[in-house]
Design an enzyme around this catalytic site. Sequence first.
Site, PDB file in Angstrom:
ATOM      1  N   THR A 266       0.332  -1.349  -0.063  1.00 14.69           N
ATOM      2  CA  THR A 266      -0.067  -0.199  -0.065  1.00 14.69           C
ATOM      3  C   THR A 266       1.018   1.531   0.002  1.00 14.69           C
ATOM      4  O   THR A 266       1.793   1.280   0.546  1.00 14.69           O
ATOM      5  CB  THR A 266      -0.680  -0.148   0.896  1.00 14.69           C
ATOM      6  OG1 THR A 266      -0.949   1.286   1.384  1.00 14.69           O
ATOM      7  CG2 THR A 266      -0.119  -0.462   2.331  1.00 14.69           C
ATOM      8  N   ASP A 267       0.237   1.980  -0.210  1.00 12.80           N
ATOM      9  CA  ASP A 267       1.127   3.768  -0.102  1.00 12.80           C
ATOM     10  C   ASP A 267       0.995   4.040   0.879  1.00 12.80           C
ATOM     11  O   ASP A 267       2.040   5.267   0.945  1.00 12.80           O
ATOM     12  CB  ASP A 267       0.043   4.746  -1.651  1.00 12.80           C
ATOM     13  CG  ASP A 267      -1.171   4.424  -1.169  1.00 12.80           C
ATOM     14  OD1 ASP A 267      -2.014   4.339   0.251  1.00 12.80           O
ATOM     15  OD2 ASP A 267      -1.558   5.832  -1.798  1.00 12.80           O
TER      16      ASP A 267
ATOM     17  N   TYR B  76      -1.341  -0.610  10.808  1.00 13.69           N
ATOM     18  CA  TYR B  76      -1.903  -1.162   9.963  1.00 13.69           C
ATOM     19  C   TYR B  76      -0.597  -0.499   8.924  1.00 13.69           C
ATOM     20  O   TYR B  76      -0.027  -1.625   8.277  1.00 13.69           O
ATOM     21  CB  TYR B  76      -3.028  -0.967   9.422  1.00 13.69           C
ATOM     22  CG  TYR B  76      -3.156  -1.120   7.478  1.00 13.69           C
ATOM     23  CD1 TYR B  76      -3.354  -2.108   6.957  1.00 13.69           C
ATOM     24  CD2 TYR B  76      -3.337  -0.674   5.832  1.00 13.69           C
ATOM     25  CE1 TYR B  76      -2.778  -2.690   5.665  1.00 13.69           C
ATOM     26  CE2 TYR B  76      -2.912  -0.028   5.276  1.00 13.69           C
ATOM     27  CZ  TYR B  76      -3.341  -1.268   4.656  1.00 13.69           C
ATOM     28  OH  TYR B  76      -3.148  -2.007   3.486  1.00 13.69           O
TER      29      TYR B  76
HETATM   30  P1  NAD Z   1      -9.926  -7.324   2.291  1.00 10.60           P
HETATM   31  O1  NAD Z   1     -10.001  -6.932   3.720  1.00 10.60           O
HETATM   32  O2  NAD Z   1     -10.748  -6.884   1.871  1.00 10.60           O
HETATM   33  O3  NAD Z   1      -8.989  -9.067   2.051  1.00 10.60           O
HETATM   34  C1  NAD Z   1      -8.348  -9.444   2.437  1.00 10.60           C
HETATM   35  C2  NAD Z   1      -8.525 -11.284   2.249  1.00 10.60           C
HETATM   36  O4  NAD Z   1      -6.945 -11.195   3.123  1.00 10.60           O
HETATM   37  C3  NAD Z   1      -9.551 -11.809   3.276  1.00 10.60           C
HETATM   38  O5  NAD Z   1     -10.090 -12.177   2.189  1.00 10.60           O
HETATM   39  C4  NAD Z   1      -8.986 -12.361   3.775  1.00 10.60           C
HETATM   40  O6  NAD Z   1     -10.044 -13.279   4.219  1.00 10.60           O
HETATM   41  C5  NAD Z   1      -7.951 -13.294   3.817  1.00 10.60           C
HETATM   42  N1  NAD Z   1      -6.622 -13.087   5.343  1.00 10.60           N
HETATM   43  C6  NAD Z   1      -6.716 -12.152   6.205  1.00 10.60           C
HETATM   44  N2  NAD Z   1      -5.929 -12.485   7.290  1.00 10.60           N
HETATM   45  C7  NAD Z   1      -5.709 -14.500   6.812  1.00 10.60           C
HETATM   46  C8  NAD Z   1      -4.462 -15.154   7.240  1.00 10.60           C
HETATM   47  N3  NAD Z   1      -4.178 -14.791   8.112  1.00 10.60           N
HETATM   48  N4  NAD Z   1      -4.697 -15.902   5.973  1.00 10.60           N
HETATM   49  C9  NAD Z   1      -5.374 -16.015   5.005  1.00 10.60           C
HETATM   50  N5  NAD Z   1      -5.851 -15.150   4.915  1.00 10.60           N
HETATM   51  C10 NAD Z   1      -6.086 -14.263   5.338  1.00 10.60           C
HETATM   52  O7  NAD Z   1      -8.131  -6.240   1.776  1.00 10.60           O
HETATM   53  P2  NAD Z   1      -8.707  -5.951   0.020  1.00 10.60           P
HETATM   54  O8  NAD Z   1      -8.276  -4.320   0.472  1.00 10.60           O
HETATM   55  O9  NAD Z   1      -8.348  -6.711  -0.843  1.00 10.60           O
HETATM   56  O10 NAD Z   1      -6.258  -5.785   0.343  1.00 10.60           O
HETATM   57  C11 NAD Z   1      -6.224  -6.561  -0.163  1.00 10.60           C
HETATM   58  C12 NAD Z   1      -4.158  -6.594  -0.215  1.00 10.60           C
HETATM   59  O11 NAD Z   1      -4.067  -5.383  -1.445  1.00 10.60           O
HETATM   60  C13 NAD Z   1      -3.799  -6.596   1.127  1.00 10.60           C
HETATM   61  O12 NAD Z   1      -2.108  -6.678   1.189  1.00 10.60           O
HETATM   62  C14 NAD Z   1      -3.699  -4.349   1.241  1.00 10.60           C
HETATM   63  O13 NAD Z   1      -2.323  -4.483   2.220  1.00 10.60           O
HETATM   64  C15 NAD Z   1      -3.257  -4.175  -0.290  1.00 10.60           C
HETATM   65  N6  NAD Z   1      -3.937  -2.763  -0.827  1.00 10.60           N
HETATM   66  C16 NAD Z   1      -5.734  -2.604  -0.218  1.00 10.60           C
HETATM   67  C17 NAD Z   1      -5.977  -1.397  -1.218  1.00 10.60           C
HETATM   68  C18 NAD Z   1      -7.032  -1.012  -0.541  1.00 10.60           C
HETATM   69  O14 NAD Z   1      -7.852   0.203  -0.589  1.00 10.60           O
HETATM   70  N7  NAD Z   1      -8.328  -1.828  -0.672  1.00 10.60           N
HETATM   71  C19 NAD Z   1      -4.903  -0.125  -1.853  1.00 10.60           C
HETATM   72  C20 NAD Z   1      -3.551  -1.098  -1.484  1.00 10.60           C
HETATM   73  C21 NAD Z   1      -2.895  -2.291  -1.164  1.00 10.60           C
END
Ligand code: NAD
Length: 351
Positions: free
Chosen positions: A132-133, A157
Amino acid sequence: MKKTLLITGGAGFIGSHVVRLFVTKYPDYNIVNLDALTYAGNLENLTDIEKAPNYTFVKADITDAAHINAIFGQYKFDGVIHLAAESHVDRSIVDPNSFINTNVMGTANLLNAARALWKDNWEGKRFYHVSTDEVYGSLGDTGLFMETTPYDPQSPYSASKAASDHIVRAYGNTYNLPFVITNCSNNYGANQFPEKLIPLFINNIKNNKPLPVYGDGKYTRDWLFVVDHARAIDLVYHEGKNGETYNIGGFNEWQNIELIKLLCVKMDEKLGREAGESAKLITYIKDRPGHDRRYAIDASKINKELGWKPSVTFEEGLGHTIDWYLSNEEWLNDVTTGNYQKYYSSQYSNR
Ligand code: NAD
Ligand code: TYD
């Protein structure tokens, strides 16, 4: 031989879009979606592709090192795209340890399993860490996050994500692990859990509930349509250079309050309400502790080196997102009532 690719967190918001893209675009890959199905994981996100012959779902927790090692031994992955994480800042303020366990230790467990399987013979292998940023901290009124911006995470986070980025780079430096990392701005789109700003506010407007705006509402985020993030991940996985970091962003900065007002206007139109009706729900509340003021990404590296740019305008993406939430009431109700958590046991009871 077909390549087998592990995607972690594929039942979540961004992961489900990445899984769908890879399963449909690459019939010659076996795609294994590994997810613990926490509150954020929802297999209803993937009903359209769950029967595809090149798709397998595995329920596992990345903090369980022994289970992760066994799964790597069973499937002999050629590559990993790692998205599983605890992802919501507000939850990290209440319960930092679950973020440290999953985001830091879970990532280390995957790296160790990859090393054990690949035995430091990295030919044709790749570990892609999705980040993430927010690791860069908070910007003032000007400037953009570059790949060279020093890390300065401010929330549990973002600190846990920063730690995981450093560990991935350390494995690259120490063991020659072939890795790529991307740091992306705020995503929006279908299937996002309604605790994050856009889906929460769409749901609240629909149900005539207050729209809780933190602080003065002048916090700024750079919004990217989730399908464009998935396209970037596909490109970086296949064409990114080993050891490199790419920032991904929407070239699309919005102050929260301006975005919320736009959302209210659009929702009035979609719901056939009188103009200004939804905006009456805006309610300023106490600020989030340690709230980062502004995020904005300079995405020129991925644009120049790999030719990526967003494919939809914010207007189009937001319209599509609102339509999706309004026409997927069952998904939204299942998520808000907790019913979606029963889906796994009904669909996968024989596994
Ligand atoms: P989300 O919370 O919607 O989904 C996370 C997923 O990971 C879920 O399906 C959850 O069940 C699974 N998970 C959580 N803990 C776990 C564990 N211990 N073992 C296995 N699975 C597990 O998140 P998202 O928004 O889809 O983000 C996905 C990735 O992208 C993350 O790494 C996040 O840091 C990164 N990210 C998100 C954003 C955003 O705006 N949402 C932006 C940049 C980067
Ligand atoms: P969020 O979607 O939680 O993403 P992040 O904190 O990772 O950027 O929040 C986006 C912005 O919206 C952030 O500045 C916090 C703000 N916000 C509110 O004002 N009210 C809310 O209820 C939520 C969830 C977020």
